[in-house]
Design an enzyme around this catalytic site. Structure first.
Site, mmCIF file in Angstrom:
data_model
loop_
_atom_site.group_PDB
_atom_site.id
_atom_site.type_symbol
_atom_site.label_atom_id
_atom_site.label_comp_id
_atom_site.label_asym_id
_atom_site.label_seq_id
_atom_site.Cartn_x
_atom_site.Cartn_y
_atom_site.Cartn_z
ATOM 1 C CG HIS A 1 10.654 -8.941 20.601
ATOM 2 N ND1 HIS A 1 11.543 -9.759 19.953
ATOM 3 C CD2 HIS A 1 9.542 -9.688 20.797
ATOM 4 C CE1 HIS A 1 10.984 -10.950 19.754
ATOM 5 N NE2 HIS A 1 9.762 -10.928 20.272
ATOM 6 C CD GLU A 2 6.686 -8.749 23.100
ATOM 7 O OE1 GLU A 2 5.815 -9.087 22.262
ATOM 8 O OE2 GLU A 2 7.495 -9.561 23.586
ATOM 9 C CG HIS B 1 5.483 -9.774 18.029
ATOM 10 N ND1 HIS B 1 5.543 -10.776 17.088
ATOM 11 C CD2 HIS B 1 6.357 -10.135 19.003
ATOM 12 C CE1 HIS B 1 6.427 -11.701 17.485
ATOM 13 N NE2 HIS B 1 6.937 -11.326 18.628
ATOM 14 C CD GLU C 1 9.964 -14.076 17.846
ATOM 15 O OE1 GLU C 1 8.752 -13.854 18.047
ATOM 16 O OE2 GLU C 1 10.828 -13.847 18.706
HETATM 17 ZN ZN ZN Z 1 8.302 -12.476 19.816
#
Ligand code: ZN
Length: 506
Positions: A269-270, A273, A299
């Site tokens: 997830h990170e 980003h 996101e």
């Molecule tokens: Zn996030």
């Protein structure tokens, strides 16, 4: 361009650069506070971060900025600017005007209120005592109503708040999005709950060595194309990503020995980003356009990697053998199919941040409806807990036993972040729509995933989305990439196509 306008542009770009340098300095300090700094230093450090943010704010609303913006906005001058400078002027003008509309003393009172409210919220949450937090929340909502009226809006007052996080998004659009998701997801979740064939996920709760988890997360991040020469992976209580500049984008993770999924999927997830921030075009570096197009678009990149890649079957066709080699004792008796089903369990629960991919959006739906009602005046803060519990029962079929695991569970409201929650679901929705466009451009996507060819996927995202930074609005970007406006249907379809087979539903 006239000489005076050229000089103004130069001065403006210097101001923008200084603002960005304050951001970077505050960013490094923030990262240090969350990863390395001893507890003893945190209080003094908060003051330094507060000072830097204050200086940044002062510059953004300074008379000098105002004068630059006024001169550069004159149509003849503005028309001669290139795309980057035009967008910079627009972006800075928006921040300038929005903030100039709030009287400085009200701003200060509000900052003090929210600073105190977070500590009160934390204690109220631990005790499950909404009455304790209620007076603070009432004041915060009153402030934000006042601010929204100063900022101005068309249609719903809540639009003025959403604008801060998702430029251009409105209640009208969000009503359509959430109505469709409610109509398709509530029955899907119910059907899944009644499905006779449930995945067994117990092996994910075995003991997974932290060091080995870390090694595997680093391996997957490298496979995704995260550049460790322009970033690093550290440990923090709550995982986060921070882009200081495109050549220094850091991520953090944390480990739960008895929850294999947490570290790996939060790293992906990170990492999503971070890929965004690492691949913004160099000409946008050092400007306020070196950022995501919006919170929702940002996101979408994390959710895409975490869920649409990381929780997909083709991805694990390639990487499950590696994972088994890393954890031979823990996963030796587990087959690929069982693993895939286990990491995709759908189970209604009370806590948003622990929710699965599908029910997550129902948690956001609850908050959206409540926030909207608070700002239209249809709901009083005092009635929040009851309204909260009713919606959880209706949409998720679960009811909190106390407000600590109900209405008090999220930090956002204590900091005044109303209008923020919808961006979480927008992220999922954009991700599904982008994924569809990617599949059109790359019809053999699943085969490539099965071979671990992640490079072309990253390059596609980089070219279509990442390199533009904040050059386009979310709406412009979605249209450029997918050829149509935002459409929530793709997310609903993605869920149905993915989860019905997992649960053996017709
Ligand atoms: Zn996030």
């Amino acid at each position: 361009m006239r000489e005076s306008a050229r000089k103004t542009l130069e001065r403006f770009r210097e101001l923008v650069k200084t603002i960005k340098m304050y951001d970077e300095a505050a960013g490094v300090l923030y990262w240090d506070m969350r990863t390395m700094a001893p507890r003893g230093g945190l209080e003094a450090r908060s003051e330094v971060v507060g000072f830097l943010s204050g200086e940044r704010f002062r510059l953004a609303v300074s008379p000098e900025m105002g004068a630059c913006l006024e001169e550069l906005s004159v149509p003849e001058v503005f028309g001669e600017l290139d795309l980057v400078n035009r967008r910079l002027v627009e972006e800075c003008r928006k921040v300038y005007e929005r903030n100039r509309k709030i009287p400085p003393e009200r701003h200060r009172e509000y900052a003090t209120l929210t600073a105190q409210a977070e500590a009160v919220w934390e204690e109220a949450k631990d005790r499950g005592d909404f009455a304790m937090f209620r007076p603070h929340l009432e004041k915060i909502v009153a402030f934000l109503r006042e601010f929204a009226d100063c900022w101005g809006y068309e249609g719903h007052r809540y639009n003025a708040l959403i604008e801060e996080y998702e430029p251009g998004m409105t209640v009208d659009q969000l009503d359509g999005v959430f109505a469709l998701l409610k109509e398709r997801l509530v029955p899907l979740v119910r059907e899944i709950g009644q499905a006779p064939r449930k995945p067994d996920a117990s092996f994910l709760k075995r003991r997974y060595d932290e060091q080995k988890q870390l090694e595997f997360s680093r391996f997957i991040l490298r496979e995704m194309g995260y550049d460790f020469g322009a970033g690093r992976l550290d440990r923090s209580v709550h995982p986060f990503a921070i882009g200081l500049n495109p050549r220094d984008v850091r991520i953090t993770t944390n480990f739960r020995e008895n929850d294999f999924q947490f570290s790996l999927f939060s790293s992906m997830h990170e990492g999503g980003h971070a890929l965004y921030e690492q691949n913004i075009a160099p000409e946008l570096a050092g400007t306020v356009l070196c950022d995501g197009a919006s919170l929702g678009i940002h996101e979408s990149q994390s959710r895409f990697w975490e869920n649409m890649i990381g929780r997909s079957l083709p991805f694990w066709r390639r990487y499950f053998p590696d994972l088994k080699r890393q954890f031979p004792a823990e996963l030796g008796d587990v087959g690929l199919d069982d693993f895939y089903r286990a990491i995709n369990v759908v189970q209604p629960s009370l806590i948003r941040i622990e929710a699965d991919e599908v029910t997550y959006n129902l948690h956001v739906l609850v908050r959206y409806e409540l926030e909207k009602a608070l700002f239209s005046g249809d709901l009083a803060v005092a009635d929040l807990p009851e309204a909260w519990n009713g919606k959880y029962r209706d949409y998720l079929g679960v009811v909190p036993s106390h407000d600590g695991e109900g209405v008090l569970q999220d930090v956002h409201w204590s900091g005044g972040s109303f209008g923020y929650f919808p961006t979480y679901t927008l992220g999922n929705l954009y991700a599904a729509q982008f994924a569809r466009a990617l599949r059109r451009a790359m019809p053999d996507l699943d085969d490539r995933l099965s071979r671990g060819e992640l490079g072309p996927i990253r390059e596609w995202l980089g070219g279509e989305i990442h390199r533009h930074g904040r050059l386009f609005t979310p709406d412009e970007l979605v249209r450029r990439v997918t050829g149509e406006e935002m459409n929530p249907r793709y997310l609903a379809e993605y869920f149905e196509q993915k989860f019905r087979p997992i649960y053996g539903l017709e």
